[in-house]
Design an enzyme around this catalytic site. Sequence first.
Site, PDB file in Angstrom:
ATOM      1  N   CYS A   1      -2.397   1.539   3.925  1.00 27.58           N
ATOM      2  CA  CYS A   1      -1.713   1.577   5.228  1.00 27.58           C
ATOM      3  C   CYS A   1      -0.266   2.041   5.072  1.00 27.58           C
ATOM      4  O   CYS A   1       0.543   1.358   4.442  1.00 27.58           O
ATOM      5  CB  CYS A   1      -1.780   0.175   5.839  1.00 27.58           C
ATOM      6  SG  CYS A   1      -0.684  -0.108   7.224  1.00 27.58           S
TER       7      CYS A   1
ATOM      8  N   CYS B   1       2.331  -0.360   6.466  1.00 27.06           N
ATOM      9  CA  CYS B   1       2.414  -1.531   5.584  1.00 27.06           C
ATOM     10  C   CYS B   1       3.336  -1.227   4.399  1.00 27.06           C
ATOM     11  O   CYS B   1       4.153  -2.066   4.003  1.00 27.06           O
ATOM     12  CB  CYS B   1       1.039  -1.929   5.060  1.00 27.06           C
ATOM     13  SG  CYS B   1      -0.141  -2.400   6.338  1.00 27.06           S
TER      14      CYS B   1
END
Length: 145
Positions: free
Chosen positions: A72, A75
């Site tokens: 991600c 993230c």
Amino acid sequence: MSDSGSLDDERDRIRERKKRELQRRLENGGELGADDGAATPSEPIAIEGQAHLDDVVDEHDVVLVDCYADWCGPCQMLEPTIEALAEETDAAVAKVDVDRHQRLAQQLGAQGVPTLVLYADGQPVERTVGAQSKGQLRGLIEQYS
């Protein structure tokens, strides 16, 4: 410039609070008493399952749980912020890898990543989805600290 000054003021307040806590512990024989709770770790805690998360939430007054995935992008962008919050705030910061712990992530309500869940006194009190600024997350933590 005013934002930088207010951040410096906030850091100073946090440092003073931590100094007072350490002084109190030293005056009490240098050990944490049963009522003092666990020392807040200065690095994120890698959660290894539901029981581990339950223990972390029980041990600390305020816990910020980061549900993330290695693949991600947001993230990865949030990672330095998460590490800084662990070091700079009184909250314990926990990380849940949603790929390794799918059921736990689902129980935390993580339908997208990153999902951040803030616990205060053992209860989930805030949930955010998507990358958040350090200031926004710090504000949430301080609201419950």
